[in-house]
Write an enzyme that holds these catalytic residues in place. Structure first.
Site, PDB file in Angstrom:
ATOM      1  N   ASP A  14       0.857  -1.185   0.000  1.00  0.00           N
ATOM      2  CA  ASP A  14       0.000   0.000   0.000  1.00  0.00           C
ATOM      3  C   ASP A  14       0.891   1.232   0.000  1.00  0.00           C
ATOM      4  OD1 ASP A  14      -2.023  -1.815   0.181  1.00  0.00           O
ATOM      5  OD2 ASP A  14      -2.712  -1.215   2.175  1.00  0.00           O
ATOM      6  N   ASP A 135     -15.985  -3.094  -1.529  1.00  0.00           N
ATOM      7  CA  ASP A 135     -15.514  -2.729  -0.191  1.00  0.00           C
ATOM      8  C   ASP A 135     -16.736  -2.461   0.674  1.00  0.00           C
ATOM      9  OD1 ASP A 135     -12.891  -2.685  -1.279  1.00  0.00           O
ATOM     10  OD2 ASP A 135     -13.188  -0.624  -1.940  1.00  0.00           O
TER      11      ASP A 135
END
EC number: 5.3.1.16
Length: 243
Positions: A14, A135
């Site tokens: 990330d 998500d």
């Protein structure tokens, strides 16, 4: 029915500010820096047996446009394994830019939820290399870097995507992401019963990987915090996945 495809463990990289970080439950105010050299980290995961990497442009997710493409290009050149890339990809030009940067598969979230026409065009462009991010917080899809609730149920969206011909989704249970509290097996299984699913959020070790790999429709898992915090080694997770 043919043989089941190998279950893929994706170490997460990330990116924020050029560094490898993790956020807790998607909160940009709860950031932990794990590596100032994401390129070196990618090489390390490949050396230790990773067959693919999951790279997220967190700056892009927040700004709504890709920000870290130059760094992603460096990672793609160095890693030697396919990259699954997401974060801020909201137009067809963004999709193409991610491909030019070296993405083997492109993860599209916010725009795919909000704009059906865009996701159909992205599907036409990418085919099996399109992954739609589902998500969810409490079963409801969140968008815009997880900052907004869409009002659409995760299972409902999964059904629409399957009907349209999308080949895979990345399902993240936001409440588990970055916590190491364990994978959300029940919610993941619900989505995976509808469409092939890569699980993300909360994986803490080999037991979670074994459980996910046994779940029909789950084809892989993204693992971040458990690896970076030393709760599990990549070698242990690969063995648990059967590879």
């Amino acid at each position: 029915m043919g043989p089941r495809e190998p279950f893929v463990v994706f170490p997460a990289i990330d990116l924020k500010g050029g560094r490898c970080v993790r956020l807790r439950q998607g909160d940009f105010g709860r950031e932990r820096v794990y590596d100032a050299d994401p390129v070196g980290r990618a090489r390390e995961w490949e050396r230790r047996g990773a067959r693919a990497l999951h790279v997220v442009d967190l700056d892009g997710a927040r700004e709504g446009r890709p920000v870290q493409l130059a760094l992603i290009r460096e990672i793609a050149r160095a890693a030697g394994v396919p990259l699954q890339v997401g974060g801020g990809i909201r137009t067809l030009e963004d999709v193409r830019a991610a491909r030019r940067a070296g993405a083997a598969r492109v993860v599209v979230g916010t725009a795919a939820v909000a704009d059906r026409d865009f996701r159909l065009r992205a599907l036409e462009e990418l085919g099996a290399d399109l992954v739609v991010a589902v998500d969810a917080r409490e079963g409801v899809v969140a968008t815009h870097g997880w900052q907004r609730q869409s009002g659409v149920g995760a299972a409902e969206l999964a059904g629409e995507l399957a009907a349209e011909g999308v080949r895979a989704v990345l399902f993240t249970d936001i409440s588990r992401d970055g916590t190491g509290e364990g994978a959300a097996l029940e919610r993941t299984a619900e989505v995976a019963g509808i469409i092939p699913t890569i699980a993300s959020g909360g994986v803490r070790g080999a037991g979670d990987i074994r459980a996910l790999a046994r779940t029909p429709g789950v084809v892989g898992a993204v693992v971040g915090t458990a690896l970076y915090e030393g709760q599990a080694t990549l070698e242990e997770l690969l063995a648990a996945a059967g590879g």
